[in-house]
Design a protein around this motif. Structure first.
Motif, short mmCIF file in Angstrom:
data_model
loop_
_atom_site.label_atom_id
_atom_site.label_comp_id
_atom_site.label_asym_id
_atom_site.label_seq_id
_atom_site.Cartn_x
_atom_site.Cartn_y
_atom_site.Cartn_z
N ARG A 182 43.43 42.58 -12.01
CA ARG A 182 43.77 42.13 -10.66
C ARG A 182 42.64 42.54 -9.72
O ARG A 182 42.26 43.71 -9.66
N LYS A 183 42.13 41.59 -8.97
CA LYS A 183 41.05 41.87 -8.03
C LYS A 183 41.25 41.10 -6.74
O LYS A 183 41.84 40.02 -6.74
N LEU A 184 40.74 41.66 -5.67
CA LEU A 184 40.64 40.97 -4.39
C LEU A 184 39.16 40.74 -4.09
O LEU A 184 38.32 41.60 -4.36
N ARG A 185 38.86 39.57 -3.55
CA ARG A 185 37.48 39.29 -3.12
C ARG A 185 37.48 39.10 -1.60
O ARG A 185 38.21 38.27 -1.06
N TYR A 211 43.92 50.71 -4.54
CA TYR A 211 42.78 49.82 -4.37
C TYR A 211 41.49 50.62 -4.59
O TYR A 211 41.30 51.68 -3.99
N GLY A 212 40.62 50.08 -5.45
CA GLY A 212 39.41 50.79 -5.83
C GLY A 212 38.27 50.63 -4.83
O GLY A 212 38.42 50.03 -3.76
N LEU A 213 37.13 51.15 -5.22
CA LEU A 213 35.92 51.05 -4.39
C LEU A 213 35.42 49.61 -4.36
O LEU A 213 35.53 48.88 -5.36
N PRO A 214 34.85 49.18 -3.24
CA PRO A 214 34.29 47.82 -3.18
C PRO A 214 33.01 47.72 -4.01
O PRO A 214 32.17 48.62 -3.98
N LYS A 215 32.89 46.61 -4.74
CA LYS A 215 31.69 46.35 -5.53
C LYS A 215 31.07 45.04 -5.08
O LYS A 215 31.77 44.02 -4.98
N TYR A 229 29.95 39.28 -0.15
CA TYR A 229 31.24 39.32 -0.84
C TYR A 229 31.38 40.61 -1.63
O TYR A 229 30.41 41.12 -2.21
N PHE A 230 32.62 41.13 -1.65
CA PHE A 230 32.92 42.37 -2.35
C PHE A 230 34.21 42.21 -3.14
O PHE A 230 35.18 41.62 -2.65
N ASP A 231 34.21 42.74 -4.36
CA ASP A 231 35.40 42.74 -5.20
C ASP A 231 36.03 44.13 -5.19
O ASP A 231 35.32 45.14 -5.28
N ILE A 232 37.36 44.17 -5.06
CA ILE A 232 38.10 45.43 -5.05
C ILE A 232 39.19 45.34 -6.11
O ILE A 232 40.03 44.42 -6.09
N ALA A 233 39.18 46.29 -7.05
CA ALA A 233 40.19 46.32 -8.11
C ALA A 233 41.53 46.75 -7.54
O ALA A 233 41.61 47.66 -6.70
N VAL A 234 42.60 46.08 -8.00
CA VAL A 234 43.96 46.42 -7.59
C VAL A 234 44.65 47.08 -8.78
O VAL A 234 44.71 46.51 -9.87
#
Length: 707
Positions: A182-185, A211-215, A229-234
């Motif tokens: 699961r990720k948010l962008r 919610y994880g660190l932004p990548k 753009y940044f992906d954040i793990a849920v």
């Protein structure tokens, strides 16, 4: 006003107030101040995977209504896979409390329950009683601002910005289709324009999820969009729960800037980034990185013609005049040594700024001119250069140290050691150049100081190269120096005039010093320098050994008096009322009132200036004090607000940093047509100022009435 500290082994906490009385105000600003022991922390409003924030109980308080805690941007703490958010070391949590009857006193009775964690977590409680008397604002002609107000505002400035027109903002948030994960962008716009990079993105929601660190996930195809753009793990989301249409509160922390937005998760996107993610180098990537580098190069070059660098030109002229009596290789080596001195000085400034930044201090371009010791030493050096240029003395001494000092002051070629002289001249040129800001310089310095260690050294290296370009030009083609007339008796007249220029600069520095340590202290420094100069002149007039030794000792004593006089001086008090500057009347700096003034239909011009900022004085004389601009600025709907940064002021430093600026001049115009402000260039233009006033006012009336 403040309560006593409530001390525990792991933390001390107290309640402070920004006001000494109610002052007829409907809102009272307080601060919950924590001093935490090393490795201990308290929690943000959303603690994360563990912990809870401070809980406030106002039972027993009198004449107060709702209380709102303002939360500065927190730190992320990661340990054993747990993500928590909070504060360490020193933190003030601002609190705005509604006053039911502003004409009556306020009695605060506050119980605070909080959790402090290190290797273990300990719950603690503190109780505070604080009575604030009634009083009408300005009733006694004094200030109701307490000694704690600026410290509270320092942390208010760290509270994430909200509302419309944010300098950086999240333009999109969606779920990413990437298998079982699961990720948010998130798309963040405005990072390049603000000269900052994302340090963290915090997500708050009603879901029981982490919610994880932004990548970094890439950037938009259209560079004009300036979207990263940044992906954040849920993590921990139940299988039957969906992120789609989920409302979230997103806080983006990017250097000195932080913003907060309420958003709703959009439909899923594929897992392909819009553009390949840039390599992590500690600096903002892409074309903007190189564009900022170009700005730094141009800013350094333009510094050569700025007013504050004019005294350095005297040293440059003397180098060039003597150059045509030297061979080509000697000219080339000398000017290359000066260029090396300039670049080395910029490296030293960068190293100092990095150290201050890593230690959590305030950094900015030209802030050394806020330090009395620096001003005093520079004044003494200028006086010695002038006396030497007038032929009153030469420094000699044993071995390498004596030769180096002799080169630095007299540029004597008799010892054959002219490299050190030119090198130190380059360093001296840099020190005198720093109070100036030039076109492109503010953008480059703001980018550097808001960025990483690499950014600072990269930008300051290019600034040094830009300032050294004239030296490189003569080194590449030394015959340029030979165009000047051959040395002769006429040079004595030139030396006298250039010595006067150096003395003029020393007097200007004494004026700046008087703001720091008071007029008495500056006069004491000046008298010490005059005494030292007189005794040096007397020493030159006699050839007898004993009087020469006596005059030398007295001259040294005079310069020592000049050096130590500021330490025994009392700094002048800062003005607390409106101040006049020429024909314009300026209000004291109060950025918290700008929104209210704009809402009332006013147009506000903010001017951050300093006595040591020559560019600021040039802006005033050549632009703001011109008749047509002055006419526009003295209209009834115009409010002039000035911040004096001659002495260190954390509130001003934080205000500049909020716009990604770390140097001055700084001018901005706010109004009904531009509530978020219009930033002006470092060197103002008449049309630029009038145009900004028109745009902020929402009409063309100002320009037409000023004609």
């Amino acid at each position: 006003m403040a309560t006593d500290w409530f001390d525990e082994d792991f933390a001390s906490v107290r309640l402070i107030s920004a006001q000494t009385e109610t002052g007829g105000k409907e809102v009272l600003r307080l601060g919950l101040e924590y001093e935490l022991q090393p490795d201990w922390k308290i929690y943000w409003r959303s603690a994360g995977d563990a912990g809870f924030p401070p809980q406030l109980d106002w039972t027993g308080s009198e004449n107060i209504g709702e209380a709102e805690m303002l939360w500065p941007a927190p730190y992320r703490f990661s340990i054993f896979g747990l993500e928590t958010f909070g504060y360490k070391d020193h933190i003030i949590l601002p609190i705005d409390v509604a006053v039911m009857d502003p004409t009556e006193p306020v009695a605060i009775r506050l119980d605070v329950d909080y959790l402090v964690c290190s290797d273990v977590c300990i719950p603690a409680t503190a109780t505070f009683n604080l009575d604030i008397p009634a009083g009408s604002s300005g009733s006694a002609g004094g200030s109701i601002t307490s000694a704690h107000a600026h410290q509270i505002e320092k942390f208010v400035s760290k509270v994430p910005l909200t509302g419309a027109g944010l300098p950086i903002q999240v333009t999109s948030i969606s779920r990413v289709n990437s298998g079982d994960a699961r990720k948010l962008r998130l798309g963040v716009q405005g990072l390049d324009a603000a000269g900052v990079q994302v340090e963290d993105i915090l997500i708050e929601s009603d879901l029981r999820a982490g919610y994880g660190l932004p990548k970094p996930a890439g950037s938009s195809d259209d560079q004009a969009d300036d979207i990263r753009y940044f992906d954040i793990a849920v993590m921990g989301l139940a299988q039957d729960q969906s992120l789609i249409d989920q409302p979230l509160t997103v806080t983006v922390i990017a250097g000195p800037l932080s913003v907060e937005q309420d958003l709703v998760v959009g439909a899923a996107s594929d897992g392909v980034a819009p553009k390949a993610a840039p390599a992590s180098t500690g600096a903002s990537a892409g074309n903007s990185f190189w564009m900022i580098g170009l700005f730094a190069l141009l800013g350094g070059l333009i510094l050569n013609i700025m007013p504050c660098v004019l005294p350095v030109l005297s040293i440059k002229v003397m180098s060039a005049l003597k150059a045509n009596a030297q061979d080509t290789n000697r000219v080339r080596i000398g000017f290359l040594a000066s260029a090396a001195g300039i670049i080395t000085s910029f490296w030293m400034i960068a190293a100092v700024l990095v150290g201050i930044k890593l230690a959590g201090g305030t950094i900015g371009w030209g802030i050394q001119f806020q330090q009395p010791l620096f001003l005093t030493v520079m004044t003494i050096i200028l006086a010695l250069f002038a006396l030497n240029m007038w032929g009153l003395f030469e420094i000699s001494g044993p071995d390498q140290l004596g030769n180096a000092a002799n080169d630095a002051i007299t540029r004597s070629e008799s010892h054959g050691r002219h490299i050190s002289s030119n090198f130190l001249t380059g360093m001296f040129a840099t020190l005198l150049a720093t109070p100036c800001s030039a076109p492109f310089l503010g953008t480059a310095v703001g980018f550097a100081l808001a960025g990483s260690v690499f950014d600072i050294f990269w930008i300051f290296t290019l600034l040094g190269i830009g300032l050294a370009i004239p030296y490189f030009a003569i080194a590449i083609q030394p015959r340029v120096a030979r165009i000047l007339p051959k040395p002769g008796r006429w040079m004595n007249g030139v030396k006298f005039v250039l010595g006067l220029a150096l003395i003029g600069t020393a007097i200007w520095l004494l004026g700046v010093l008087s703001v720091q340590v008071g007029l008495t202290g500056a006069i004491a420094v000046g008298l010490g320098l005059i005494a030292g100069g007189v005794f040096i002149w007397a020493r030159k007039r006699t050839s007898n050994l004993r009087p020469r030794l006596a005059f030398t000792s007295l001259a040294v004593l005079g310069f020592l008096i000049a050096l130590f006089a500021p330490g025994f001086s009392k700094p002048p008090s800062l003005p607390g009322t409106s101040s006049g500057n020429g024909t314009l009347t300026w209000q004291p700096f109060a950025p918290e009132t700008i929104d209210t003034l704009v809402a009332d239909g006013k147009t506000v011009l903010v001017d951050v200036t300093a006595e040591w900022c020559v560019s600021c004085q040039v802006n005033k004389k050549l632009v703001l004090e011109k008749s047509n601009v002055r006419t526009a600025l003295t209209q009834d709907n115009i409010v002039l607000m000035q911040a004096d940064w001659t002495r260190p002021d954390q509130q001003i430093a934080d205000y500049l940093a909020s716009y990604g600026r770390f140097g001055i001049p700084f001018n901005a115009v706010f109004g009904p047509g531009a509530p978020d402000g219009i930033l002006l260039s470092e060197l103002l233009g008449v049309d630029e100022v009038l145009g900004a006033l028109d745009d902020a006012n929402g009409s063309a009336s100002l320009a037409s009435s000023a004609e």
